[in-house]
Write a protein that holds these residues in place. Structure first.
Motif, PDB file in Angstrom:
ATOM      1  N   ALA A  88       0.829  -1.210   0.000  1.00 48.70           N
ATOM      2  CA  ALA A  88       0.000   0.000   0.000  1.00 48.70           C
ATOM      3  C   ALA A  88       0.863   1.259   0.000  1.00 48.70           C
ATOM      4  N   LYS A  89       1.935   1.254   0.800  1.00 43.61           N
ATOM      5  CA  LYS A  89       2.815   2.427   0.853  1.00 43.61           C
ATOM      6  C   LYS A  89       3.494   2.684  -0.484  1.00 43.61           C
ATOM      7  N   ASN A  90       3.783   1.616  -1.215  1.00 44.16           N
ATOM      8  CA  ASN A  90       4.533   1.760  -2.462  1.00 44.16           C
ATOM      9  C   ASN A  90       3.647   1.880  -3.697  1.00 44.16           C
ATOM     10  N   ASN A  91       2.406   1.377  -3.620  1.00 41.46           N
ATOM     11  CA  ASN A  91       1.603   1.266  -4.837  1.00 41.46           C
ATOM     12  C   ASN A  91       0.304   2.054  -4.827  1.00 41.46           C
ATOM     13  N   ARG A  92      -0.171   2.523  -3.680  1.00 49.32           N
ATOM     14  CA  ARG A  92      -1.445   3.244  -3.683  1.00 49.32           C
ATOM     15  C   ARG A  92      -1.321   4.528  -4.484  1.00 49.32           C
ATOM     16  N   ALA A  93      -2.225   4.690  -5.447  1.00 50.14           N
ATOM     17  CA  ALA A  93      -2.164   5.837  -6.354  1.00 50.14           C
ATOM     18  C   ALA A  93      -2.332   7.153  -5.607  1.00 50.14           C
ATOM     19  N   GLU A  94      -3.097   7.136  -4.510  1.00 54.27           N
ATOM     20  CA  GLU A  94      -3.299   8.377  -3.758  1.00 54.27           C
ATOM     21  C   GLU A  94      -1.981   8.895  -3.192  1.00 54.27           C
ATOM     22  N   LEU A  95      -1.167   7.984  -2.631  1.00 60.15           N
ATOM     23  CA  LEU A  95       0.116   8.397  -2.064  1.00 60.15           C
ATOM     24  C   LEU A  95       1.096   8.811  -3.156  1.00 60.15           C
ATOM     25  N   LEU A  96       1.106   8.058  -4.254  1.00 65.02           N
ATOM     26  CA  LEU A  96       1.994   8.414  -5.362  1.00 65.02           C
ATOM     27  C   LEU A  96       1.615   9.773  -5.945  1.00 65.02           C
ATOM     28  N   GLY A  97       0.313  10.031  -6.022  1.00 63.99           N
ATOM     29  CA  GLY A  97      -0.135  11.321  -6.547  1.00 63.99           C
ATOM     30  C   GLY A  97       0.274  12.485  -5.666  1.00 63.99           C
ATOM     31  N   LEU A  98       0.171  12.304  -4.339  1.00 58.80           N
ATOM     32  CA  LEU A  98       0.580  13.368  -3.423  1.00 58.80           C
ATOM     33  C   LEU A  98       2.084  13.609  -3.494  1.00 58.80           C
ATOM     34  N   GLU A  99       2.864  12.539  -3.619  1.00 59.95           N
ATOM     35  CA  GLU A  99       4.312  12.690  -3.717  1.00 59.95           C
ATOM     36  C   GLU A  99       4.682  13.429  -5.005  1.00 59.95           C
ATOM     37  N   LEU A 100       4.023  13.086  -6.090  1.00 63.78           N
ATOM     38  CA  LEU A 100       4.273  13.783  -7.358  1.00 63.78           C
ATOM     39  C   LEU A 100       3.813  15.243  -7.281  1.00 63.78           C
ATOM     40  N   GLY A 101       2.696  15.469  -6.597  1.00 66.59           N
ATOM     41  CA  GLY A 101       2.226  16.842  -6.427  1.00 66.59           C
ATOM     42  C   GLY A 101       3.207  17.679  -5.635  1.00 66.59           C
ATOM     43  N   ARG A 102       3.807  17.081  -4.605  1.00 64.43           N
ATOM     44  CA  ARG A 102       4.823  17.800  -3.823  1.00 64.43           C
ATOM     45  C   ARG A 102       6.034  18.121  -4.686  1.00 64.43           C
ATOM     46  N   THR A 103       6.461  17.152  -5.500  1.00 62.72           N
ATOM     47  CA  THR A 103       7.604  17.385  -6.387  1.00 62.72           C
ATOM     48  C   THR A 103       7.303  18.497  -7.378  1.00 62.72           C
ATOM     49  N   ALA A 104       6.090  18.487  -7.928  1.00 64.45           N
ATOM     50  CA  ALA A 104       5.705  19.525  -8.883  1.00 64.45           C
ATOM     51  C   ALA A 104       5.719  20.905  -8.226  1.00 64.45           C
ATOM     52  N   MET A 105       5.263  20.964  -6.960  1.00 62.43           N
ATOM     53  CA  MET A 105       5.254  22.252  -6.260  1.00 62.43           C
ATOM     54  C   MET A 105       6.671  22.749  -5.998  1.00 62.43           C
ATOM     55  N   ASP A 159       2.815  17.484   2.519  1.00 70.34           N
ATOM     56  CA  ASP A 159       3.514  16.532   3.389  1.00 70.34           C
ATOM     57  C   ASP A 159       2.583  16.009   4.482  1.00 70.34           C
ATOM     58  N   PHE A 160       1.885  16.926   5.132  1.00 67.44           N
ATOM     59  CA  PHE A 160       0.958  16.534   6.201  1.00 67.44           C
ATOM     60  C   PHE A 160      -0.194  15.697   5.638  1.00 67.44           C
ATOM     61  N   LEU A 161      -0.672  16.083   4.461  1.00 64.20           N
ATOM     62  CA  LEU A 161      -1.783  15.351   3.856  1.00 64.20           C
ATOM     63  C   LEU A 161      -1.367  13.930   3.501  1.00 64.20           C
ATOM     64  N   LYS A 162      -0.155  13.767   2.992  1.00 63.74           N
ATOM     65  CA  LYS A 162       0.328  12.426   2.668  1.00 63.74           C
ATOM     66  C   LYS A 162       0.461  11.587   3.935  1.00 63.74           C
ATOM     67  N   GLU A 163       0.972  12.195   4.997  1.00 63.75           N
ATOM     68  CA  GLU A 163       1.122  11.460   6.256  1.00 63.75           C
ATOM     69  C   GLU A 163      -0.230  11.026   6.793  1.00 63.75           C
ATOM     70  N   ALA A 164      -1.208  11.934   6.742  1.00 64.32           N
ATOM     71  CA  ALA A 164      -2.544  11.591   7.229  1.00 64.32           C
ATOM     72  C   ALA A 164      -3.196  10.523   6.356  1.00 64.32           C
ATOM     73  N   MET A 165      -3.027  10.646   5.044  1.00 66.06           N
ATOM     74  CA  MET A 165      -3.619   9.661   4.137  1.00 66.06           C
ATOM     75  C   MET A 165      -2.966   8.297   4.309  1.00 66.06           C
ATOM     76  N   GLN A 166      -1.668   8.278   4.541  1.00 65.80           N
ATOM     77  CA  GLN A 166      -0.981   7.007   4.745  1.00 65.80           C
ATOM     78  C   GLN A 166      -1.486   6.323   6.010  1.00 65.80           C
ATOM     79  N   ASP A 167      -1.733   7.117   7.057  1.00 63.18           N
ATOM     80  CA  ASP A 167      -2.299   6.541   8.281  1.00 63.18           C
ATOM     81  C   ASP A 167      -3.656   5.905   8.002  1.00 63.18           C
ATOM     82  N   GLY A 168      -4.495   6.634   7.250  1.00 61.24           N
ATOM     83  CA  GLY A 168      -5.811   6.094   6.924  1.00 61.24           C
ATOM     84  C   GLY A 168      -5.730   4.850   6.057  1.00 61.24           C
ATOM     85  N   ILE A 169      -4.799   4.824   5.123  1.00 64.81           N
ATOM     86  CA  ILE A 169      -4.651   3.665   4.240  1.00 64.81           C
ATOM     87  C   ILE A 169      -4.184   2.442   5.019  1.00 64.81           C
ATOM     88  N   ILE A 170      -3.246   2.628   5.951  1.00 65.69           N
ATOM     89  CA  ILE A 170      -2.780   1.496   6.755  1.00 65.69           C
ATOM     90  C   ILE A 170      -3.930   0.935   7.593  1.00 65.69           C
TER      91      ILE A 170
END
Length: 460
Positions: free
Chosen positions: A266-283, A359-370
């Protein structure tokens, strides 16, 4: 229980080569079902448009590389002619100190102007903006994949819900035949030896038949509901009716892995987390572009002007300007610097805060996904045990039914015991189908929560 499962299954569905059965009926597998349903989905079209918009923003960023500022302007007016009291010729009117406008001889003034700016060195601001836009496209594509995964799970339940309804229909048809046999046996016994028949057994059997009729009608209506939902989800211009290629509901053969496997997946493949990481990189890339824009930049500018006023003569002296009749081109270098330092700093700080928010949103979403993975794993493990134990209980019930049927046929058994055995066997067969459907659904939810494809379930 059956009605509750099917209604719960279909309530969440917004629907937002094959074996030929007849001229307009086709049997399709799960992958074909997914392809058609996703193509018809309005929800997928919405997120697909978001990807198109992100790609459009990338193209806009690329367009800033060449002549980002190119303007055309035209000016038109009515102007007076020129009169020389000294009577000088047109090319020498500028020498007459008493020359004045002649409103008795007006004319049309026309001026056309083209202006452009080409950046030469701006510290890579445009390239950084293009890179940020491309990364933004990838982030939007992950949003598309997340929506697709959610919809695929619903469609998985819909596809196998149809098979589940077919299984229950066959099961109740078989149970109805057994109930009719018991009913005929009771009637024969009532005619041959009425004294040996307990009236309470007859009433119990009638109650069983009435309850059975209710269950049968629930299944019939649920199957109609499933077919209508399929028809809407797979709507097509040719009015083709689709049915599942798989006709029997079996437990999936996937072995449940340790929970850590699904958590890491889930940490490596969930599209929601990958999207947030890419969004952070874009910003972050966008912040780099903003910093470059705030530095002095070297530009090449040019302008071309054409003006024509037929009633006013053009003066040939180079020191005399005649803007009413001219054609000239100018080109030069310029340095531009944004002097709104406070505004630039505030905009930069705002972008940095947006990075922190992601960053905070990804952390919160990862908690919910786990937590989602943990719950899905628990449900899948319990469903697997339920399938095993229900199958064991069903085998015992079948042995009991065979014994009661044999005793009844030989004249040793009681009709009430046979009815109880039939009822128990029917209930366990229903429970078995329900537990298999729940197990398959639980495995699908577990895979989805871990970011694993559902199509691999259909392959096993």
């Amino acid at each position: 229980m059956i009605k509750r499962l099917l209604i719960l299954l279909l309530f969440n569905l917004f629907l937002g080569k094959s074996v030929v059965m007849s001229q307009d009926t086709l049997r399709i597998n799960f992958d074909q079902f997914l392809e058609i349903a996703l193509e018809n989905s309005g929800q997928m079209k919405v997120v697909g448009t978001k990807v198109d918009l992100a790609e459009n923003r990338t193209q806009l960023a690329k367009d800033q590389r060449f002549l980002p500022s190119l303007n055309f302007r035209s000016e038109h007016a009515v102007v007076p002619g020129v009169f020389s009291p000294e009577g000088r010729p047109e090319e020498e009117i500028y020498l007459d100190p008493y020359a004045k406008n002649d409103w008795d001889n007006p004319g049309l003034f026309t001026r056309l102007r083209v202006e452009g700016v080409q950046p030469l060195f701006i510290w890579g601001a445009v390239n950084k903006a293009i890179t940020a836009a491309k990364t933004g496209v990838k982030a939007t594509e992950q949003e598309y994949e997340a929506t697709r995964a959610e919809l695929e799970l619903r469609l998985h339940d819909l596809y196998y819900g149809y098979i589940f309804a077919l299984e229950i229909e066959r099961l109740l048809t078989d149970a109805e035949d057994k109930a009719d046999q018991i009913g005929r046996a009771l009637e024969e016994q009532l005619e041959d030896n009425p004294a040996e028949v307990d009236e309470s057994d007859i009433f119990k059997f009638r109650v069983f038949k009435a309850q059975f009729a209710i269950q049968k009608e629930e299944v019939v209506q649920s199957l109609v509901f499933v077919k209508e939902t399929w028809k809407y989800a797979l709507r097509n211009e040719n009015e083709i009716i689709y049915e599942p290629k798989v006709r029997f509901l079996d437990p999936v053969k996937n072995q449940i892995e340790p929970i850590s496997f699904y958590q890491n997946s889930a940490k490596n493949n969930r599209a929601e987390l990958l999207g947030l990481e890419l969004g952070r990189t874009a910003m972050e890339q966008y912040i780099g572009s903003l910093k470059s824009k705030n530095l002095p930049g070297l530009y090449l500018g040019f302008t071309t002007t054409f003006a024509s006023t037929p009633i006013r003569p053009r003066q040939p002296n180079p020191f005399i300007s005649t803007p009413e009749n001219t054609f000239n081109t100018a080109m030069g270098l310029t340095i531009r610097q944004n002097l709104n330092f406070f505004q630039a700093r505030t905009s930069l700080e705002r972008s940095k805060l947006e990075v922190n928010r992601l960053d905070f949103l990804k952390e919160a979403m990862q908690d919910g996904i786990i937590l989602e993975v943990n719950e899905a794993y628990r449900n899948a493990a319990l469903a697997e045990v339920k399938v095993e134990k229900t199958d064991e209980a069903l085998q015992i019930a079948k042995e009991w039914l065979r014994m009661e049927q044999l005793d009844y046929d030989l004249g040793f058994g009681e009709s009430k015991d046979l009815v109880d055995a039939v009822r128990q066997e029917l209930e366990l067969r229903l429970s078995e189908m329900e537990s298999i459907f729940e197990f398959n659904t639980a495995i699908a939810k577990l895979n989805k929560s871990a970011g694993l494809p559902l199509t691999r379930l259909s392959e096993n």
